[in-house]
Enzyme design. Structure first.
Site: not given
Ligand SMILES: Nc1ncnc2c1ncn2[C@@H]1O[C@H](COP(=O)(O)OP(=O)(O)O)[C@@H](O)[C@H]1O
Ligand SMILES: O=P(O)(O)OC[C@H]1O[C@](O)(COP(=O)(O)O)[C@@H](O)[C@@H]1O
Length: 330
Positions: A250-251
């Site tokens: 996600g990051d």
């Protein structure tokens, strides 16, 4: 400059346990230790993609020192405010038939340390991007991201918020440039079910109506959906590959989106770079390299949008990936 803020940095301790049995002594077959926390991962991935950033945050005790050492080893420019009590957290990630995570709450941040961060952020201007990402220690109020955005109102800094629950909800009215919930976080935000693409779209539209400029919903191996600043819907499946470790996907997606946007000022490119970076990381033991991300970016051009990923009528029709994928220069 791009600034990332991680209130709750971590050491991510990843253990591979082929057959995990509850209530028994399990033995791992491999383990690894990485610096973690959402802003930190965004900074490392930005650096992998050739974009400088400054990672801001708080560091405590021996774990904090190890996080800082690992960041330096990875060429990440970090400026952490020292906390004089406690230890930065260790988050446990168990890789078995499924991925199981245990994320700790993190040490207390006293008001003097918080004020020091606020003062550093006061320097943010219109050319800067600020990424506020991840959870906060329990002792901080859930409007802390809102407080920062309120303080920076008028600075014209583009602010990205990657958080959950009230932390995210409270920030929306200050018009973050980008938010990136996953489907479960979207459900938590409004207490709705997001088990179909249509419900996910409705949820994303609601986040946009509540103030976010770009809403990127990540859907793990199913890809992602973006409603961009102009109200256009972008959808794409993820490239297929073997999942190795999705921690940091996600990051990586947030970093890829920013890198693509900064390079081309084009949300189709940003979206595709976001997915490419997220998936490239999922296929590695840790955060992907630029070459690995660009490989997935190219591979995405081979995919057609899934049938169920059709745009809503009121949005501009989705083009096929091959039409919407300008080359991302390497
Ligand atoms: N198993 C997977 N296969 C392919 N891509 C993946 C996989 N897991 C994650 N990704 C990619 O990473 C992005 C972010 O992953 P996701 O798990 O949705 O984020 P988060 O970790 O924030 O919940 C996805 O949109 C997708 O592009
Ligand atoms: O701050 P939180 O929400 O506890 O999350 C922290 C964890 O999330 C991560 O930043 C990974 O996040 P993503 O998998 O969503 O990219 C880990 O490095 C860290 O352990």
């Amino acid at each position: 400059m791009i600034y990332t803020v991680t209130f709750n940095p971590s050491l991510d301790y990843i253990v591979w346990v082929p057959k995990l049995t509850d209530g028994a002594t399990n033995r791992s077959e491999a383990q690894a230790l990485y610096p973690g926390g959402k802003g930190i991962n965004v900074s490392i991935m930005l650096s992998n993609l050739g974009y400088a950033s400054k990672a801001l945050g708080f560091s405590a005790g021996f774990t904090g020192r190890e996080i800082e050492r690992l960041l330096e080893e990875n060429g990440c420019d970090a400026e952490f405010i020292p906390l004089h009590q406690g230890n930065s957290r260790i988050n446990i990630k168990i890789k078995s038939a499924q991925e199981t995570e245990i994320n700790a709450p993190g040490p207390h941040i006293p008001s003097e340390a918080l004020n020091e961060l606020f003062q550093r952020l006061d320097a943010c201007g219109p050319e800067d991007i600020l990424v506020l990402a991840g959870s906060i220690p329990k002792s901080l109020p859930s409007d802390i991201y809102e407080q920062i955005m309120l303080r920076l109102r008028g600075h014209k800094t583009r602010i990205v918020v990657d958080a959950t629950g009230d932390l995210l909800k409270n920030a929306l009215k200050y018009h973050p440039f980008l938010v990136k919930p996953n489907a479960a976080e979207l459900e938590e935000l409004y207490g709705i079910r997001c088990d179909t693409m249509d419900k996910i779209k409705q949820g994303a539209m609601r986040v946009r109506q509540d103030g976010a400029l770009n809403v990127l919903v990540s859907l793990g191996k199913d890809g992602a959906l973006l409603i961009d600043q102009h109200g256009r819907l972008h959808t794409s499946p993820a490239p297929s590959g073997t999942l190795v470790n999705s921690v940091g996907s996600g990051d990586s997606m947030v970093a890829g989106f920013l890198a693509g946007y900064l390079k081309e000022q084009d949300y189709a490119v940003a979206f595709r770079m976001g997915i490419a970076a997220g998936s490239a990381t999922a296929f590695q033991e840790w955060l992907a390299t630029k070459a690995q991300v660009l490989k997935e970016y190219q591979a995405l051009k081979e995919y057609q949008p899934l049938k169920e990923y059709q745009p809503l009528k009121e949005y501009q029709p989705l083009q096929t990936p091959s039409q919407t994928s300008p080359e991302f220069p390497g």
